[in-house]
Scaffold this motif. Sequence first.
Motif, PDB file in Angstrom:
ATOM      1  N   CYS A  92      65.149 -24.845  10.423  1.00  0.00           N
ATOM      2  CA  CYS A  92      65.880 -23.689   9.789  1.00  0.00           C
ATOM      3  C   CYS A  92      66.978 -23.383  10.695  1.00  0.00           C
ATOM      4  CB  CYS A  92      64.638 -22.324  10.091  1.00  0.00           C
ATOM      5  SG  CYS A  92      63.316 -22.457   8.813  1.00  0.00           S
ATOM      6  N   THR A 102      65.475 -16.464   3.052  1.00  0.00           N
ATOM      7  CA  THR A 102      64.255 -16.331   2.313  1.00  0.00           C
ATOM      8  C   THR A 102      64.161 -17.409   1.322  1.00  0.00           C
ATOM      9  OG1 THR A 102      65.190 -14.647   0.970  1.00  0.00           O
ATOM     10  CG2 THR A 102      63.909 -13.764   2.979  1.00  0.00           C
ATOM     11  N   TYR A 103      62.937 -17.640   0.591  1.00  0.00           N
ATOM     12  CA  TYR A 103      62.613 -18.495  -0.298  1.00  0.00           C
ATOM     13  C   TYR A 103      61.732 -17.899  -1.228  1.00  0.00           C
ATOM     14  CZ  TYR A 103      61.278 -22.584  -3.516  1.00  0.00           C
ATOM     15  OH  TYR A 103      60.840 -23.263  -4.489  1.00  0.00           O
ATOM     16  N   LYS A 135      61.347 -14.557  -1.691  1.00  0.00           N
ATOM     17  CA  LYS A 135      60.817 -13.593  -1.214  1.00  0.00           C
ATOM     18  C   LYS A 135      59.849 -13.776   0.098  1.00  0.00           C
ATOM     19  CE  LYS A 135      61.346 -10.011  -4.482  1.00  0.00           C
ATOM     20  NZ  LYS A 135      60.803  -9.865  -5.945  1.00  0.00           N
ATOM     21  N   LYS A 136      59.698 -15.372   0.505  1.00  0.00           N
ATOM     22  CA  LYS A 136      59.081 -15.574   1.749  1.00  0.00           C
ATOM     23  C   LYS A 136      60.061 -16.148   2.703  1.00  0.00           C
ATOM     24  CE  LYS A 136      54.910 -17.065  -0.637  1.00  0.00           C
ATOM     25  NZ  LYS A 136      54.356 -17.946  -1.447  1.00  0.00           N
ATOM     26  N   GLN A 137      59.824 -15.701   4.021  1.00  0.00           N
ATOM     27  CA  GLN A 137      60.781 -16.028   5.160  1.00  0.00           C
ATOM     28  C   GLN A 137      61.091 -17.643   5.165  1.00  0.00           C
ATOM     29  OE1 GLN A 137      62.274 -14.347   7.644  1.00  0.00           O
ATOM     30  NE2 GLN A 137      62.155 -12.538   6.655  1.00  0.00           N
ATOM     31  N   LEU A 138      61.948 -18.131   5.291  1.00  0.00           N
ATOM     32  CA  LEU A 138      62.027 -19.531   5.617  1.00  0.00           C
ATOM     33  C   LEU A 138      61.233 -19.896   6.856  1.00  0.00           C
ATOM     34  CD1 LEU A 138      65.669 -20.331   4.248  1.00  0.00           C
ATOM     35  CD2 LEU A 138      63.449 -20.579   3.111  1.00  0.00           C
ATOM     36  N   THR A 185      58.220 -20.033   7.064  1.00  0.00           N
ATOM     37  CA  THR A 185      56.798 -19.910   6.888  1.00  0.00           C
ATOM     38  C   THR A 185      56.123 -20.716   5.585  1.00  0.00           C
ATOM     39  OG1 THR A 185      57.122 -17.952   5.355  1.00  0.00           O
ATOM     40  CG2 THR A 185      57.007 -17.442   7.635  1.00  0.00           C
ATOM     41  N   ASP A 240      69.897  -9.120  10.704  1.00  0.00           N
ATOM     42  CA  ASP A 240      69.955  -8.662   9.347  1.00  0.00           C
ATOM     43  C   ASP A 240      71.367  -8.155   8.930  1.00  0.00           C
ATOM     44  OD1 ASP A 240      67.340  -9.049   9.098  1.00  0.00           O
ATOM     45  OD2 ASP A 240      66.664  -6.892   9.149  1.00  0.00           O
ATOM     46  N   ASP A 297      69.495 -15.196  -2.108  1.00  0.00           N
ATOM     47  CA  ASP A 297      68.773 -15.511  -0.884  1.00  0.00           C
ATOM     48  C   ASP A 297      69.759 -16.398   0.019  1.00  0.00           C
ATOM     49  OD1 ASP A 297      68.088 -17.633  -2.133  1.00  0.00           O
ATOM     50  OD2 ASP A 297      66.086 -17.062  -2.064  1.00  0.00           O
TER      51      ASP A 297
END
Length: 313
Positions: free
Chosen positions: A118, A125-126, A128-131, A133, A203, A233
């Motif tokens: 990363c 994100t992918y 809606k999940k944090q890249l 994770t 952000d 995203d």
Amino acid sequence: MVYRFENAFVKKMGGGYAACTSSGTAALHLILLAMGIYSGDEVIIPSFVCSALLNAVNYTGASPVPVDINPLTYNIDPEEVKKHVNEKTRAIIVPHIFGAAADMDSLLALDIPIIEDCAQAVGGTYKKKQLGTLGHAAIFSFYATKVMTTGEGGMVFSFSDKLIDRVKKLREYDNREDYEIRYNYKMTDIQAAMGLVQLSRLDDFIQKRKNIAVQYNSAFKNIDIQLPEQKKDHIYFRYVINLKFDTANTLKHLKNKGIMCERPVYTPLHRPLLLKDCIQTEKAWKQTISIPIYPSLTKNDINRIIQTFKETY
Ligand SMILES: *Cc1c(COP(=O)(O)O)cnc(C)c1O
């Protein structure tokens, strides 16, 4: 401060464990070691990325196996990965290249441990999940040119406390009863203090990058070039376009007019290994350029870049 930065980072990721390192390269080296990857093992990496990946795998004595990319996203191509998997394959390092998530569903389906790189996609994100994770573990870089910076610095992240404990054991050498080969890959408190502030602004940095990309997308939409993938995203660490012809002259002309566009990858990784089958990577290397994008770019700068590009290309 290092401890506080690690905790703040874990909070941002929504749980898990984190270890600060002196660089992204050090983070890659440590996670490969923590996963027990040594000589005789193979690690699959994309060819279209910086040589830090090649170095980190070579530090361990394992064999790097560069594979080709998807020409629309520039990310590692899961079909190409599949062709190179064998009984020696121990991991895939998957960068989310230029800030756009790789095709994680297809890659995870291959059932080989994934190290998400990363370095170019912190805060991305992918689905809606944090890249960071989605895989077995992830690494980040906070080098000066990255999305957020500590000057030099990196992070290893995982939901496995065992892996992160191992990383922390290897990261520093002093005050140990036993002896094993260890490293000096610590982050300093000064860097971590900077990281805490940068993280609180992440952000906002990403929103500014996205806003600039929207302006580029609309300015370039009527030109016959391939724009970056239009995904919500995408965090646009780089704004990469494919001109569909050799970019050498365009790059020279733009530099002469004061616009620092570059090839997004200095040299593909299959070349030093004398491999010949990364056709899409060679094509992307020849035909793509990276247009300046960073949060402090002003409206005037953006307009000048667009204007100059349209006149020059
Ligand atoms: C920058 C980068 C690295 C290496 O990070 P350093 O902090 O420069 O060592 C690794 N992978 C990718 C994809 C990068 O962009």
